[in-house]
Design an enzyme around this catalytic site. Structure first.
Site, PDB file in Angstrom:
ATOM      1  N   CYS A 254      67.624  52.050 -23.637  1.00 36.00           N
ATOM      2  CA  CYS A 254      68.687  52.074 -24.841  1.00 36.00           C
ATOM      3  C   CYS A 254      68.114  52.955 -25.710  1.00 36.00           C
ATOM      4  CB  CYS A 254      69.251  50.623 -25.292  1.00 36.00           C
ATOM      5  SG  CYS A 254      70.830  50.800 -25.941  1.00 36.00           S
TER       6      CYS A 254
ATOM      7  N   HIS B 162      71.218  48.333 -20.414  1.00 37.70           N
ATOM      8  CA  HIS B 162      69.983  47.401 -20.326  1.00 37.70           C
ATOM      9  C   HIS B 162      69.777  46.812 -18.908  1.00 37.70           C
ATOM     10  CE1 HIS B 162      69.497  47.003 -24.647  1.00 37.70           C
ATOM     11  NE2 HIS B 162      70.651  47.256 -24.777  1.00 37.70           N
TER      12      HIS B 162
ATOM     13  N   GLU C 217      67.447  45.084 -17.971  1.00 40.89           N
ATOM     14  CA  GLU C 217      66.828  43.951 -17.857  1.00 40.89           C
ATOM     15  C   GLU C 217      67.525  42.693 -17.913  1.00 40.89           C
ATOM     16  OE1 GLU C 217      67.113  46.029 -20.146  1.00 40.89           O
ATOM     17  OE2 GLU C 217      67.397  45.193 -22.178  1.00 40.89           O
TER      18      GLU C 217
END
Ligand code: GLN
Length: 535
Positions: free
Chosen positions: A385, A511, A513
């Site tokens: 990001c 993202h 994650e």
């Protein structure tokens, strides 16, 4: 079809006992027996969602596929269960009140006085039962944030009390408490547990199961004592002892028979219920615990004093390291403190660098320094990001020669007088509030590194940002070797950039994650760690 069962997890004595992990562990164990399970978090704060919270307050803001900004416990739920959560899985007091007040303004209460009981508690109960309403789940496990006795959690505990009556055997309460060890007396003390159960009982709620957090094994005698004082069966007094990794907790709770006690109390015949299949999970935990060789990763961010601000990134790195049989050694580096002079000293020994997400200008120069160092020294680097955005600006400045390249976020004057590499896309944002939030499709270029990582052309990843790559520069970037390798086709947005001449230098606007799980670590993190250990 069997009715949906509702299990509540409350906490006593102190906060930070790991209710989320216990709730997720129970979810995992029930799921591993073949049940359909979802976890929910009720947060007692007044913010409507955690989107506006500074990460220093409650750690990372997690984002669901449907674009909800949520408590980080939802990340645990997804990582443990491998099942996506949605807006309904996280509700705050702010949202409950907002809904009730909206109803009141619409006249839905027909002139009645609007009160905590029944209107707020009805709204809480509605939000709990919403998850089970469609018959998608056998179990809804709801974690009540905060600690029993807090003013903020009263309406939630009251709602649990009412649901216990309404749902009977289809409802159960697990209370998590702390049993401190007094070193001077060489004794484990149960009094705080007794008091916290009493606090629950004063609110009309009798827990069915007690889970005692402890640093030392709790003897059978002590369990019997707790059972006696707290009106709970001895077999329902379980311990949760400190473990080196949160991923051990489901296995420990399985040994404590948490799932068995829950199922028996809810009327299941254990002889006709499959045992929990935790084979894959155990394989992961063993890999994690047995890895000897290290992989050293630097995480460059502006909130590193509170590692919870990067919870999902850290967990993704743990998953991917274990997958690659490596033990993660993580250097959390405050970007504010990083500069061209000290960057070699701080990053010279690491195997890989992650430049973290973040908002605003603080710490930006340190990110540029880290990126330039990674780029010029062929160190595997993942920009997430804001990390991808700073990658773009650094490349424009130092490779394309635009000394004044910037982003309007970093310098609001950028629009008028310097090269605006990252720009706010008003037309897109107007459609969806102030940020691009939630899962969006992305198409990968077939000749790219990311294609070889994902092994497919069409992916979907979660977003949480305002600024976008300025397409006017795509051609120039690509000519200079920075391939825009992932695009959102519908809105023509750059989602991924990668440096073709570099070992592994990838920036993603999304993202990854948020979607790494224990059983399926995210391919980008696996690829990143693989590159980091590949000498
Ligand atoms: N600050 C950037 C934006 O709003 C990136 C945000 C982030 O890293 N999540 O676009």
């Amino acid at each position: 079809m069997k009715d949906t069962k509702y299990i509540f997890v409350t906490g006593g004595v102190t906060s930070s006992l790991g209710k989320g992990i216990i709730a997720a562990s129970l979810g995992k164990l029930l799921q591993a027996r073949g049940f359909r399970v979802t976890n929910q978090k009720l947060d007692p704060y007044i913010n409507v969602d955690p989107g506006t919270l500074n990460p220093y307050e409650h750690g990372e803001c997690y984002v669901t596929v449907d674009g909800h900004e949520a408590d980080l416990d939802l990340g645990h739920y997804e990582r443990f269960l491998g099942v996506e959560t949605h807006k309904a899985n996280n509700v705050t007091t702010g949202r409950i009140y907002q809904n009730v007040i909206n109803k009141e303004r619409r006249g839905d209460f027909l002139g009645k006085t609007v009160q905590v009981i029944p209107h707020i508690t009805d709204e809480i109960k509605r939000n709990i039962k919403l998850l089970g309403a469609k018959g998608d789940f056998d179990f809804v496990i709801t974690e009540i944030g905060g600690t029993v006795g807090d003013i903020e959690s009263f309406p939630y505990i009251e709602s649990v009390r009412q649901l216990r009556w309404e749902l009977g055997k289809n409802c159960m309460i697990i209370h998590l408490t702390y049993v401190p060890y007094l070193a001077a007396a060489k004794e484990l003390k149960t009094k705080p547990t007794q008091h916290s159960v009493k606090a629950l009982q004063e609110q009309g709620v009798q827990p069915d199961i007690l889970v005692l957090r402890t640093e030392h094994n709790i003897s059978a005698d002590l369990r019997k004592k707790v059972a006696l004082f707290c009106n709970v069966e001895t077999s329902a007094v379980l311990q949760s002892i400190d473990v080196p990794s949160i991923y051990r907790v489901p296995l420990n709770m399985q040994m404590e028979k948490l799932d068995e006690v829950v199922l028996t109390k809810m009327g299941y015949d254990l002889d006709n219920t499959p045992a929990a299949d935790m084979v894959k999970w155990t394989e992961f935990v063993e890999k994690l615990e047995n890895a000897k060789e290290e992989v050293r990763i630097a995480l460059i961010g502006k909130y590193v004093q509170l590692p919870d601000a990067y919870k999902s990134i850290i967990e993704s790195l743990i998953h991917a390291s274990a997958y690659n049989n490596r033990k993660l050694k993580l250097d959390l580096i405050l970007s504010d403190k990083l500069n061209d002079e000290n960057v070699a000293l701080k990053l010279g020994k690491v195997d890989g660098i992650i430049v973290a997400p973040g908002f605003g200008t603080r710490g930006m120069d340190g990110k540029f320094a880290a990126l330039q160092y990674a780029r010029e020294n062929n160190i595997p680097c993942l920009g997430i990001c804001m990390g991808m955005q700073t990658m773009s600006v650094e490349f424009a400045r130092n490779v394309l020669g635009y000394a004044d390249a910037n982003s309007t976020e970093i310098d609001p004057n950028t629009k008028n007088n310097v090269v605006d590499i990252m720009e706010e896309q008003k037309n897109i944002l107007d459609l969806g509030g102030t940020m691009r939030l939630g899962a969006f499709k992305c198409k990968l270029k077939k000749n790219s590194k990311v294609y070889s990582i994902y092994k497919k052309e069409n992916i979907s990843e979660r977003h949480r940002h305002r600024y976008e790559f300025n397409n006017a520069y795509i051609e120039e970037f690509e000519k200079a070797g920075m391939l825009c390798s992932g695009m959102n086709v519908e809105s023509n947005l750059v989602e991924i950039i990668e440096l073709t001449s570099h070992k592994w230098y990838i920036g993603v606007q999304f993202h990854p994650e948020y979607s790494s799980t224990v059983i399926n670590p995210h391919p980008l993190f696996i690829g990143f760690i693989k590159a980091a250990i590949d000498k």
